[in-house]
Design a protein around this motif. Structure first.
Motif, PDB file in Angstrom:
ATOM      1  N   MET A   9       0.830  -1.209   0.000  1.00  0.00           N
ATOM      2  CA  MET A   9       0.000   0.000   0.000  1.00  0.00           C
ATOM      3  C   MET A   9       0.861   1.254   0.000  1.00  0.00           C
ATOM      4  SD  MET A   9      -3.520  -0.583   2.080  1.00  0.00           S
ATOM      5  CE  MET A   9      -2.815  -0.980   3.651  1.00  0.00           C
ATOM      6  N   THR A  10       1.989   1.231   0.713  1.00  0.00           N
ATOM      7  CA  THR A  10       2.900   2.372   0.702  1.00  0.00           C
ATOM      8  C   THR A  10       3.433   2.606  -0.702  1.00  0.00           C
ATOM      9  OG1 THR A  10       3.548   1.950   2.986  1.00  0.00           O
ATOM     10  CG2 THR A  10       5.013   3.328   1.687  1.00  0.00           C
ATOM     11  N   LEU A  11       3.768   1.532  -1.393  1.00  0.00           N
ATOM     12  CA  LEU A  11       4.269   1.647  -2.762  1.00  0.00           C
ATOM     13  C   LEU A  11       3.212   2.251  -3.682  1.00  0.00           C
ATOM     14  CD1 LEU A  11       6.583   0.917  -4.781  1.00  0.00           C
ATOM     15  CD2 LEU A  11       5.278  -1.172  -5.210  1.00  0.00           C
ATOM     16  N   PHE A  12       1.985   1.725  -3.656  1.00  0.00           N
ATOM     17  CA  PHE A  12       0.927   2.239  -4.524  1.00  0.00           C
ATOM     18  C   PHE A  12       0.577   3.685  -4.196  1.00  0.00           C
ATOM     19  CE2 PHE A  12      -0.558  -2.275  -5.382  1.00  0.00           C
ATOM     20  CZ  PHE A  12      -0.051  -2.272  -6.663  1.00  0.00           C
ATOM     21  N   LEU A  13       0.453   4.006  -2.927  1.00  0.00           N
ATOM     22  CA  LEU A  13       0.133   5.378  -2.537  1.00  0.00           C
ATOM     23  C   LEU A  13       1.281   6.328  -2.877  1.00  0.00           C
ATOM     24  CD1 LEU A  13      -1.555   4.717   0.906  1.00  0.00           C
ATOM     25  CD2 LEU A  13      -2.664   5.614  -1.140  1.00  0.00           C
ATOM     26  N   VAL A  15       3.643   6.018  -5.214  1.00  0.00           N
ATOM     27  CA  VAL A  15       3.756   6.222  -6.666  1.00  0.00           C
ATOM     28  C   VAL A  15       2.632   7.128  -7.164  1.00  0.00           C
ATOM     29  CG1 VAL A  15       3.586   5.030  -8.886  1.00  0.00           C
ATOM     30  CG2 VAL A  15       5.060   4.128  -7.107  1.00  0.00           C
ATOM     31  N   SER A  16       1.431   6.951  -6.629  1.00  0.00           N
ATOM     32  CA  SER A  16       0.312   7.806  -7.032  1.00  0.00           C
ATOM     33  C   SER A  16       0.568   9.268  -6.684  1.00  0.00           C
ATOM     34  CB  SER A  16      -0.980   7.338  -6.359  1.00  0.00           C
ATOM     35  OG  SER A  16      -1.280   6.027  -6.710  1.00  0.00           O
ATOM     36  N   PHE A  19       3.318  10.699  -8.983  1.00  0.00           N
ATOM     37  CA  PHE A  19       2.852  11.074 -10.327  1.00  0.00           C
ATOM     38  C   PHE A  19       2.187  12.444 -10.323  1.00  0.00           C
ATOM     39  CE2 PHE A  19       2.467   6.473 -11.954  1.00  0.00           C
ATOM     40  CZ  PHE A  19       3.775   6.507 -12.398  1.00  0.00           C
ATOM     41  N   VAL A  20       1.386  12.721  -9.319  1.00  0.00           N
ATOM     42  CA  VAL A  20       0.734  14.032  -9.240  1.00  0.00           C
ATOM     43  C   VAL A  20       1.775  15.113  -8.973  1.00  0.00           C
ATOM     44  CG1 VAL A  20      -0.920  15.426  -7.945  1.00  0.00           C
ATOM     45  CG2 VAL A  20      -1.461  13.064  -8.508  1.00  0.00           C
ATOM     46  N   GLN A  21       2.733  14.824  -8.096  1.00  0.00           N
ATOM     47  CA  GLN A  21       3.757  15.805  -7.731  1.00  0.00           C
ATOM     48  C   GLN A  21       4.645  16.153  -8.922  1.00  0.00           C
ATOM     49  OE1 GLN A  21       6.481  14.239  -4.873  1.00  0.00           O
ATOM     50  NE2 GLN A  21       7.551  16.156  -4.582  1.00  0.00           N
ATOM     51  N   ARG A  22       5.022  15.190  -9.739  1.00  0.00           N
ATOM     52  CA  ARG A  22       5.970  15.418 -10.826  1.00  0.00           C
ATOM     53  C   ARG A  22       5.293  15.623 -12.177  1.00  0.00           C
ATOM     54  NH1 ARG A  22      10.269  17.505  -9.361  1.00  0.00           N
ATOM     55  NH2 ARG A  22      11.249  16.841 -11.276  1.00  0.00           N
ATOM     56  N   LEU A  64       5.339  11.158   3.834  1.00  0.00           N
ATOM     57  CA  LEU A  64       6.669  11.523   4.328  1.00  0.00           C
ATOM     58  C   LEU A  64       7.754  11.264   3.283  1.00  0.00           C
ATOM     59  CD1 LEU A  64       6.534  10.269   8.020  1.00  0.00           C
ATOM     60  CD2 LEU A  64       6.630  12.630   7.222  1.00  0.00           C
ATOM     61  N   LEU A  65       7.676  10.142   2.593  1.00  0.00           N
ATOM     62  CA  LEU A  65       8.662   9.840   1.554  1.00  0.00           C
ATOM     63  C   LEU A  65       8.582  10.837   0.401  1.00  0.00           C
ATOM     64  CD1 LEU A  65       8.470   5.955   1.438  1.00  0.00           C
ATOM     65  CD2 LEU A  65      10.369   7.348   2.265  1.00  0.00           C
ATOM     66  N   ASN A  66       7.360  11.163  -0.043  1.00  0.00           N
ATOM     67  CA  ASN A  66       7.216  12.130  -1.127  1.00  0.00           C
ATOM     68  C   ASN A  66       7.596  13.534  -0.681  1.00  0.00           C
ATOM     69  OD1 ASN A  66       6.088  11.137  -3.800  1.00  0.00           O
ATOM     70  ND2 ASN A  66       4.882   9.996  -2.318  1.00  0.00           N
TER      71      ASN A  66
END
Length: 92
Positions: A9-13, A15-16, A19-22, A64-66
């Protein structure tokens, strides 16, 4: 707590959100609308499987990662506009 489910879930969230950020400013709304479908599927799974703790922790970890990616890399390397892209070797 299911660590594998938390990681997935951390991976899917993550990456989602990434994508919006970049995404390009002109296309950010279109990307956001398409990502909402993925986020809705994750939300429905969290409620169906009753894994609320993993879902909340995965969302916080992804944010936090993003946020740290934006802080250390994204601020200094903003997304370029597609109008500014030049292809080397084109005779225009």
């Amino acid at each position: 707590m299911d660590v594998g489910l938390f990681g997935l879930m951390t991976l899917f969230l993550g990456v989602s959100i990434f994508f919006v950020q970049r995404s390009e400013r002109k296309r950010r709304v279109a990307v956001l609308i398409s990502i909402v479908a993925i986020l809705e599927l994750i939300r429905r799974y969290v409620w169906y499987a009753d894994v609320h703790t993993e879902g909340i922790l995965a969302l916080i970890t992804a944010l936090l990662l993003n946020g740290s990616f934006w802080l250390f890399i994204g601020r200094y390397n903003p997304v370029a506009s597609s109008d500014d892209i030049q292809v080397i070797g084109m005779d225009d």
